[in-house]
Write a protein that holds these residues in place. Structure first.
Motif, PDB file in Angstrom:
ATOM      1  N   LEU A  90       0.830  -1.205   0.000  1.00  0.00           N
ATOM      2  CA  LEU A  90       0.000   0.000   0.000  1.00  0.00           C
ATOM      3  C   LEU A  90       0.864   1.253   0.000  1.00  0.00           C
ATOM      4  O   LEU A  90       0.637   2.191  -0.782  1.00  0.00           O
ATOM      5  N   LEU A  91       1.873   1.302   0.857  1.00  0.00           N
ATOM      6  CA  LEU A  91       2.740   2.476   0.950  1.00  0.00           C
ATOM      7  C   LEU A  91       3.567   2.671  -0.321  1.00  0.00           C
ATOM      8  O   LEU A  91       3.863   3.799  -0.710  1.00  0.00           O
ATOM      9  N   THR A  92       3.917   1.574  -0.966  1.00  0.00           N
ATOM     10  CA  THR A  92       4.638   1.672  -2.232  1.00  0.00           C
ATOM     11  C   THR A  92       3.754   2.333  -3.294  1.00  0.00           C
ATOM     12  O   THR A  92       4.215   3.177  -4.073  1.00  0.00           O
ATOM     13  N   GLU A  93       2.480   1.962  -3.323  1.00  0.00           N
ATOM     14  CA  GLU A  93       1.534   2.565  -4.263  1.00  0.00           C
ATOM     15  C   GLU A  93       1.348   4.048  -3.958  1.00  0.00           C
ATOM     16  O   GLU A  93       1.276   4.884  -4.877  1.00  0.00           O
ATOM     17  N   ILE A  94       1.252   4.381  -2.670  1.00  0.00           N
ATOM     18  CA  ILE A  94       1.074   5.781  -2.286  1.00  0.00           C
ATOM     19  C   ILE A  94       2.312   6.602  -2.665  1.00  0.00           C
ATOM     20  O   ILE A  94       2.203   7.728  -3.159  1.00  0.00           O
ATOM     21  N   ARG A  95       3.484   6.046  -2.455  1.00  0.00           N
ATOM     22  CA  ARG A  95       4.719   6.750  -2.831  1.00  0.00           C
ATOM     23  C   ARG A  95       4.786   6.976  -4.332  1.00  0.00           C
ATOM     24  O   ARG A  95       5.190   8.052  -4.792  1.00  0.00           O
ATOM     25  N   ALA A  96       4.373   5.969  -5.096  1.00  0.00           N
ATOM     26  CA  ALA A  96       4.391   6.105  -6.550  1.00  0.00           C
ATOM     27  C   ALA A  96       3.421   7.189  -7.024  1.00  0.00           C
ATOM     28  O   ALA A  96       3.683   7.887  -8.010  1.00  0.00           O
ATOM     29  N   GLU A  97       2.325   7.345  -6.314  1.00  0.00           N
ATOM     30  CA  GLU A  97       1.302   8.325  -6.697  1.00  0.00           C
ATOM     31  C   GLU A  97       1.629   9.730  -6.214  1.00  0.00           C
ATOM     32  O   GLU A  97       1.417  10.713  -6.939  1.00  0.00           O
ATOM     33  N   PHE A  98       2.174   9.855  -4.990  1.00  0.00           N
ATOM     34  CA  PHE A  98       2.319  11.171  -4.369  1.00  0.00           C
ATOM     35  C   PHE A  98       3.766  11.631  -4.180  1.00  0.00           C
ATOM     36  O   PHE A  98       3.992  12.757  -3.732  1.00  0.00           O
ATOM     37  N   GLY A  99       4.726  10.755  -4.457  1.00  0.00           N
ATOM     38  CA  GLY A  99       6.115  11.173  -4.376  1.00  0.00           C
ATOM     39  C   GLY A  99       6.819  10.671  -3.116  1.00  0.00           C
ATOM     40  O   GLY A  99       6.202  10.201  -2.165  1.00  0.00           O
ATOM     41  N   GLU A 100       8.127  10.803  -3.129  1.00  0.00           N
ATOM     42  CA  GLU A 100       8.981  10.278  -2.058  1.00  0.00           C
ATOM     43  C   GLU A 100       8.742  10.968  -0.713  1.00  0.00           C
ATOM     44  O   GLU A 100       8.940  10.360   0.346  1.00  0.00           O
ATOM     45  N   ASP A 101       8.289  12.216  -0.723  1.00  0.00           N
ATOM     46  CA  ASP A 101       8.200  12.985   0.514  1.00  0.00           C
ATOM     47  C   ASP A 101       7.111  12.487   1.461  1.00  0.00           C
ATOM     48  O   ASP A 101       7.133  12.826   2.652  1.00  0.00           O
ATOM     49  N   VAL A 102       6.145  11.717   0.967  1.00  0.00           N
ATOM     50  CA  VAL A 102       5.034  11.287   1.823  1.00  0.00           C
ATOM     51  C   VAL A 102       5.335   9.967   2.531  1.00  0.00           C
ATOM     52  O   VAL A 102       4.547   9.509   3.361  1.00  0.00           O
ATOM     53  N   VAL A 103       6.464   9.367   2.215  1.00  0.00           N
ATOM     54  CA  VAL A 103       6.826   8.082   2.826  1.00  0.00           C
ATOM     55  C   VAL A 103       8.266   8.148   3.326  1.00  0.00           C
ATOM     56  O   VAL A 103       9.173   8.566   2.606  1.00  0.00           O
ATOM     57  N   ARG A 104       8.451   7.772   4.597  1.00  0.00           N
ATOM     58  CA  ARG A 104       9.792   7.693   5.166  1.00  0.00           C
ATOM     59  C   ARG A 104      10.287   6.242   5.091  1.00  0.00           C
ATOM     60  O   ARG A 104       9.492   5.300   5.063  1.00  0.00           O
TER      61      ARG A 104
END
Length: 274
Positions: A90-104
């Motif tokens: 899920l977090l990988t999908e979110i990072r792909a959609e919103f960019g590196e800054d939203v996931v640590r």
């Protein structure tokens, strides 16, 4: 749904929404979504409208039969926890959609890396742009519905194992209940509504938000179903009750009781319609 005997509730001797008595074989043939012992009451409304307080009243006041509160916002947060098997995907999908800054990223001491969500960074993006909020919802909502159905199933199994004769009402709190398209699992939809000024005051005074941030969050929801168009959704029959909350707990409790005891606040089944 096939229905069985009516039940009384709240000591008012009114007809409680009836429950399915389908056999397990029939339920399995229909996808297993029918529930025998649970009624699902959806409670939605805008941010700081008082829906959480309404759910707290429903689940803690003995006058409201057996209510179990399920907070969908908390369920959503659990999707990002490392304990959730799908969290990293899920977090990988979110990072792909919103960019590196939203996931640590967190190093685990070997070659493995754990992804963690930066909720504030993601919130700054989605609350400022409705299209980005919609993109997040497309990713999260399908998983969230599965999680909710799992919770309802566990509740049903608990009731069945205890040989309880009366149903439990699962009070499902979710701001975007109508837009999530979960209509197929709901027996009622109640909207808690509050003036924007009251919402703004609660966000600033009780949640310590800056006034501009509070206004942004309220405006971000103003176009959403069940928030900006409550009366239209009620006319369509999608919303079964509207609870206007002026901030007085006694008044809110009385309005909840009125809705609870009103058969029109619950969806009529096919058997009842016949």
């Amino acid at each position: 749904r096939a229905m069985k005997r009516p039940l009384t509730y709240l000591g008012q001797h009114q007809s409680f929404p009836m429950l399915s008595n389908e056999s397990e074989d029939n339920r399995a043939a229909n996808g297993g979504n029918e529930r025998k012992q649970i009624l699902v009451l959806g409670v939605c409304g805008g941010i700081a409208s008082g829906k959480s307080k309404a759910c707290q009243i429903l689940s803690s006041n003995p006058d409201f039969h057996k209510c179990v509160h399920i907070d969908v916002d908390k369920l959503a947060h659990s999707l990002y926890d490392s304990d959730y098997p799908e969290s990293q995907k899920l977090l990988t999908e979110i990072r792909a959609e919103f960019g590196e800054d939203v996931v640590r990223t967190k190093e685990l001491g070997n070659t493995e890396v754990l992804l963690e969500l930066d909720r504030k960074a993601l919130g700054n993006i989605v609350f400022a742009d409705p299209s980005r909020m919609s993109a997040l919802e497309r990713i999260v909502w399908p998983r969230l519905k599965i999680k909710l159905l799992e919770q309802l199933k566990q509740l049903e199994q608990k009731i069945e194992s205890s040989s309880g004769l009366l149903p439990v009402v699962a009070v499902v709190e979710a701001a975007m209940l109508l837009e999530a398209d979960w209509d197929d699992i709901l027996d009622a939809v109640w909207v808690v509504r509050s003036p924007n000024q009251h919402q703004h005051e609660r966000l600033v005074q009780h949640r310590n938000l800056h006034p501009d941030e509070a206004l942004l969050k309220i405006q971000a929801q103003s176009h959403r179903r069940g928030i900006g168009n409550v009366d239209q959704e009620k006319q369509k029959g999608l919303v079964t009750a509207v609870i206007d909350n002026d901030g007085c707990l006694d008044t809110l409790t009385k309005k909840l009781a009125q809705a609870w005891n009103d058969p029109n606040s619950w969806r009529k089944t096919q058997t009842e319609s016949d």
